[in-house]
Design an enzyme around this catalytic site. Structure first.
Site, mmCIF file in Angstrom:
data_model
loop_
_atom_site.group_PDB
_atom_site.id
_atom_site.type_symbol
_atom_site.label_atom_id
_atom_site.label_comp_id
_atom_site.label_asym_id
_atom_site.label_seq_id
_atom_site.Cartn_x
_atom_site.Cartn_y
_atom_site.Cartn_z
ATOM 1 N N HIS A 17 -3.750 40.964 64.158
ATOM 2 C CA HIS A 17 -2.352 40.504 64.125
ATOM 3 C C HIS A 17 -1.575 41.282 63.056
ATOM 4 C CE1 HIS A 17 -4.036 36.329 65.386
ATOM 5 N NE2 HIS A 17 -3.406 36.814 66.433
ATOM 6 N N LYS A 41 -2.868 24.833 73.791
ATOM 7 C CA LYS A 41 -4.205 24.815 73.185
ATOM 8 C C LYS A 41 -4.234 23.845 71.992
ATOM 9 C CE LYS A 41 -4.281 29.781 73.581
ATOM 10 N NZ LYS A 41 -4.182 30.950 72.718
ATOM 11 N N ARG A 90 -4.920 44.468 73.276
ATOM 12 C CA ARG A 90 -6.168 44.995 72.725
ATOM 13 C C ARG A 90 -7.002 45.693 73.779
ATOM 14 N NH1 ARG A 90 -7.636 39.199 70.465
ATOM 15 N NH2 ARG A 90 -6.940 38.901 72.592
ATOM 16 N N SER A 128 -9.001 35.562 67.316
ATOM 17 C CA SER A 128 -9.142 34.359 66.495
ATOM 18 C C SER A 128 -10.363 33.561 66.947
ATOM 19 C CB SER A 128 -7.882 33.492 66.600
ATOM 20 O OG SER A 128 -6.786 34.175 66.068
HETATM 21 O O1 PNS Z 1 -1.380 33.794 70.345
HETATM 22 P P1 PNS Z 1 -1.229 33.166 71.681
HETATM 23 O O2 PNS Z 1 -1.929 31.844 71.721
HETATM 24 O O3 PNS Z 1 -1.624 34.080 72.801
HETATM 25 O O4 PNS Z 1 0.342 32.855 71.846
HETATM 26 C C1 PNS Z 1 0.839 32.264 73.015
HETATM 27 C C2 PNS Z 1 2.334 31.986 72.855
HETATM 28 C C3 PNS Z 1 2.598 31.082 71.688
HETATM 29 C C4 PNS Z 1 3.079 33.293 72.662
HETATM 30 C C5 PNS Z 1 2.833 31.330 74.194
HETATM 31 O O5 PNS Z 1 2.054 30.198 74.466
HETATM 32 C C6 PNS Z 1 4.293 30.938 74.146
HETATM 33 O O6 PNS Z 1 5.154 31.759 74.328
HETATM 34 N N1 PNS Z 1 4.569 29.639 73.882
HETATM 35 C C7 PNS Z 1 5.915 29.108 73.783
HETATM 36 C C8 PNS Z 1 6.276 28.287 75.039
HETATM 37 C C9 PNS Z 1 6.738 29.198 76.162
HETATM 38 O O7 PNS Z 1 7.755 29.853 76.074
HETATM 39 N N2 PNS Z 1 5.942 29.252 77.234
HETATM 40 C C10 PNS Z 1 6.194 30.125 78.366
HETATM 41 C C11 PNS Z 1 5.628 31.511 78.084
HETATM 42 S S1 PNS Z 1 5.855 32.592 79.424
#
Ligand code: PNS
Length: 158
Positions: A17, A41, A90, A128
């Site tokens: 990150h 999650k 990645r 993670s």
């Molecule tokens: O690090 P991660 O867990 O891959 O991050 C995922 C994240 C937080 C970027 C994604 O879940 C997100 O954008 N959440 C906010 C809610 C939202 O907009 N959901 C629709 C995404 S297309």
């Protein structure tokens, strides 16, 4: 001013990150690291624990700030005046999920672009989930996370 949002759950933040944030901070005037508070999650670390680890890891970046992401990412990006969402790629295995999210975000708010950055090959295998697994089983996570994150992992998982 070019503003980018780098969203994630950061459970916990790791060197992959930080690598992506460093690259983004060289490209954009301002990078907002948006820590998801309402992710589907269930995180291992509380929101506050994750926030403190992220803030400490990023304290030396002058143009990077940390913020809370609640609600839709695209709404958040609009609210903050960001034109770009940064995501790290990645491996090919990341691609399907990232592609789907990028297209969903484009459909929801077409004026914001998703910008993919590739971390150094030293970091491409770090996630993670794996960092937590290695720490829980007593493995050495020195080269995957900053020292303060290692301390939190040991406190939480051992
Ligand atoms: O690090 P991660 O867990 O891959 O991050 C995922 C994240 C937080 C970027 C994604 O879940 C997100 O954008 N959440 C906010 C809610 C939202 O907009 N959901 C629709 C995404 S297309």
């Amino acid at each position: 001013m070019a503003i980018a949002v780098y969203p994630g759950s950061f459970d916990p933040i790791h060197n992959g990150h930080i690598d992506v944030i460093e690259r983004a901070a060289r490209i954009f005037d301002r990078v907002i690291v948006a820590l998801a508070n309402n992710d589907a999650k269930t995180p291992c670390f509380s929101f506050e624990e994750r926030r403190l680890m992220v803030e400490k890891a990023l304290k030396n970046f002058a143009n990077v700030e940390t913020d809370i992401l609640s609600g839709l990412l695209i709404d958040y990006a609009h609210k903050r005046g960001a034109g770009v969402i940064v995501r790290g790629l990645r491996a090919v295995s990341d691609f399907e999920y990232e592609f789907q999210m990028a297209l969903m975000n484009r459909r929801l708010g077409g004026d914001i672009e998703t910008f993919f950055l590739v971390p150094s090959e030293d970091h491409t295998f770090i996630s993670s989930r794996l960092v937590k697994e290695v720490a829980r089983l007593g493995g050495d996570v020195d080269s995957f996370v900053p020292p303060h994150v290692k301390r939190e992992l040991i406190k939480k998982l051992l």
